[in-house]
Design an enzyme around this catalytic site. Structure first.
Site, PDB file in Angstrom:
ATOM      1  N   SER A 211       0.845  -1.192   0.000  1.00  0.00           N
ATOM      2  CA  SER A 211       0.000   0.000   0.000  1.00  0.00           C
ATOM      3  C   SER A 211       0.883   1.245   0.000  1.00  0.00           C
ATOM      4  O   SER A 211       1.823   1.353   0.780  1.00  0.00           O
ATOM      5  CB  SER A 211      -0.939  -0.009   1.208  1.00  0.00           C
ATOM      6  OG  SER A 211      -0.224  -0.128   2.416  1.00  0.00           O
ATOM      7  N   GLY A 213      -0.409   4.622  -0.085  1.00  0.00           N
ATOM      8  CA  GLY A 213      -1.137   5.842   0.215  1.00  0.00           C
ATOM      9  C   GLY A 213      -1.697   6.474  -1.050  1.00  0.00           C
ATOM     10  O   GLY A 213      -2.350   5.820  -1.865  1.00  0.00           O
ATOM     11  N   GLY A 216      -1.357   4.820  -4.507  1.00  0.00           N
ATOM     12  CA  GLY A 216      -2.065   3.588  -4.850  1.00  0.00           C
ATOM     13  C   GLY A 216      -1.481   2.354  -4.205  1.00  0.00           C
ATOM     14  O   GLY A 216      -1.179   2.332  -3.008  1.00  0.00           O
ATOM     15  N   GLY A 242      -5.834   1.375   4.623  1.00  0.00           N
ATOM     16  CA  GLY A 242      -5.090   0.150   4.365  1.00  0.00           C
ATOM     17  C   GLY A 242      -5.894  -1.097   4.677  1.00  0.00           C
ATOM     18  O   GLY A 242      -5.783  -2.110   3.982  1.00  0.00           O
ATOM     19  N   ASP A 243      -6.722  -1.020   5.724  1.00  0.00           N
ATOM     20  CA  ASP A 243      -7.586  -2.155   6.057  1.00  0.00           C
ATOM     21  C   ASP A 243      -8.641  -2.352   4.978  1.00  0.00           C
ATOM     22  O   ASP A 243      -8.956  -3.483   4.595  1.00  0.00           O
ATOM     23  CB  ASP A 243      -8.268  -1.915   7.403  1.00  0.00           C
ATOM     24  CG  ASP A 243      -7.273  -1.661   8.518  1.00  0.00           C
ATOM     25  OD1 ASP A 243      -6.157  -2.203   8.451  1.00  0.00           O
ATOM     26  OD2 ASP A 243      -7.608  -0.911   9.459  1.00  0.00           O
TER      27      ASP A 243
END
Length: 296
Positions: A211, A213, A216, A242-243
Site C-alpha cells: 500500500s 497511500g 495507490g 489500508g484495512d
C-alpha cells in the site's frame, strides 16, 4: 467466508478539531466511537459490501457491545482487562493525528484460544491483522500460518512481519515504511517497490500487496507485477484505508481493493462505507508500470 483475526483490537474515538495546536485546549466536535482494530476494520468493510465475514478477537464488555451494535459476527475470547482506546484527531483538511495505546497483556492461554478459535472458524481465507499486544510472541502469526490448512493473509509490522515471511503466508500487505524496514532501504520509485516486493516474495509469501497511500498500491504475485491507483479529490480520513484495501483485495483483487480504499478515505470514521460506482470509476490499474515514477 473470510475470517479475520485481531489480537490487539481497540475502541476508536474520532474527534474533529478546527486545528491541532500543541499546548492549547481544543474544542472537539462530531465525536465517533467505534469498534476497531485492523482485522475488525477488514471484517466491517467486507460486511458493508455484502461479503460474509467473521471477526475473531479478545474483547471486554464495551467492545463486544460495539461489535454487536455494528452487526459484526464474531468469536470472542473474553479478557479481564480493558481493551485499549485509540484517539484520532481529524482536521478539516483531512490531516489525522492518531494516538494508539499498547493494549492489555494477553496470556499463553489467550494465545492458545485465539489460534484455536481462528482455525476452527471455518473461513475460506484467514486475514490476520494488526500489532501484537504485550504477552504474544513475535512468531504468533507465523504459527497461525503454519497451522492453517488454507490461505492466510497477514497485515502487520515490525518483528511480527519479519517472523511471518519464512512461514510462507499466502499474502503480506506492507506499506512503504514496512517494506523499507524489511529490505533495509527505502524504495524511491515504483521500480524499487516492485524489486523489493519480488525480493520478499522469493523468501516465502505467494503475493505481496504494497500500500502506497496516495500513490495507490503495487501487487506482485505469480503472474507478475501490477500498479493501481484511485484518485480521490477530497480525502476526509486516511485512517483505515489500508484495512479497506486488504478487504477489497480479499473480495475481488487489486481493482476492488483500490475501490474499497477510495471509499474509505472519503469517509470521516475509521470504518469503511459501501463502495459506490464513483469509487470504482476512480480506479486505474496499469499493466505497464511507470518504473521511474517516484513514491512518497
Amino acid at each position: 467466508m473470510i475470517v479475520t483475526l485481531t489480537p490487539n483490537p481497540a475502541i476508536d474515538r474520532t474527534l474533529a478539531v478546527p486545528a491541532l495546536v500543541r499546548g492549547e485546549v481544543l474544542r472537539a466536535a462530531a465525536p465517533m466511537v467505534e469498534a476497531s482494530g485492523k482485522g475488525v476494520n477488514v471484517a466491517k468493510a467486507l460486511l458493508v459490501n455484502g461479503h460474509a465475514a467473521k471477526a475473531v478477537l479478545p474483547a471486554d464488555d464495551l467492545l463486544l457491545e460495539l461489535l454487536r451494535a455494528a452487526g459484526v459476527p464474531c468469536e470472542v475470547a473474553r479478557i479481564g482487562g480493558a481493551v485499549r482506546t485509540n484517539v484520532s484527531l481529524l482536521e478539516p483538511d483531512g490531516t489525522v493525528t492518531k494516538v494508539n495505546e499498547p493494549g492489555p497483556p494477553l496470556s499463553s492461554e489467550d494465545r492458545r484460544r485465539l489460534l484455536a478459535m481462528t482455525l476452527a472458524a471455518g473461513g475460506s481465507v484467514i486475514a490476520a491483522s494488526g500489532s501484537l499486544p504485550p504477552g504474544l510472541p513475535a512468531d504468533f502469526y507465523a504459527e497461525l500460518v503454519e497451522r492453517s490448512d488454507g490461505p492466510v493473509a497477514v497485515d502487520t509490522s515490525g518483528l511480527a512481519l519479519k517472523a511471518v515471511i519464512g512461514a510462507r503466508p499466502w499474502l503480506i500487505k506492507p506499506n512503504l515504511d514496512e517494506l523499507a524496514e524489511l529490505v533495509g532501504q527505502r524504495p524511491q520509485t515504483l521500480a524499487d517497490v516492485v524489486a523489493a516486493a519480488q525480493a520478499l516474495r522469493s523468501k516465502g509469501p505467494q503475493a505481496v500487496l504494497v500500500s502506497l497511500g496516495g500513490d495507490g498500491a503495487v501487487l506482485v504475485d505469480g503472474t507478475g507485477a501490477r500498479h493501481g491507483e484511485a484518485v480521490v479529490d477530497r480525502p476526509r480520513n486516511t485512517v483505515g484505508a489500508g484495512d479497506a484495501l486488504l478487504a477489497g483485495f480479499l473480495a475481488g483483487g487489486l481493482t476492488e481493493a483500490l475501490a474499497y480504499a477510495a471509499a474509505a478515505v472519503r469517509h470521516v470514521g475509521t470504518h469503511a462505507p459501501a463502495v459506490t460506482p464513483a469509487d470504482r470509476a476512480a480506479v486505474r490499474v496499469h499493466q505497464d508500470i511507470d518504473g521511474g515514477r517516484r513514491v512518497e
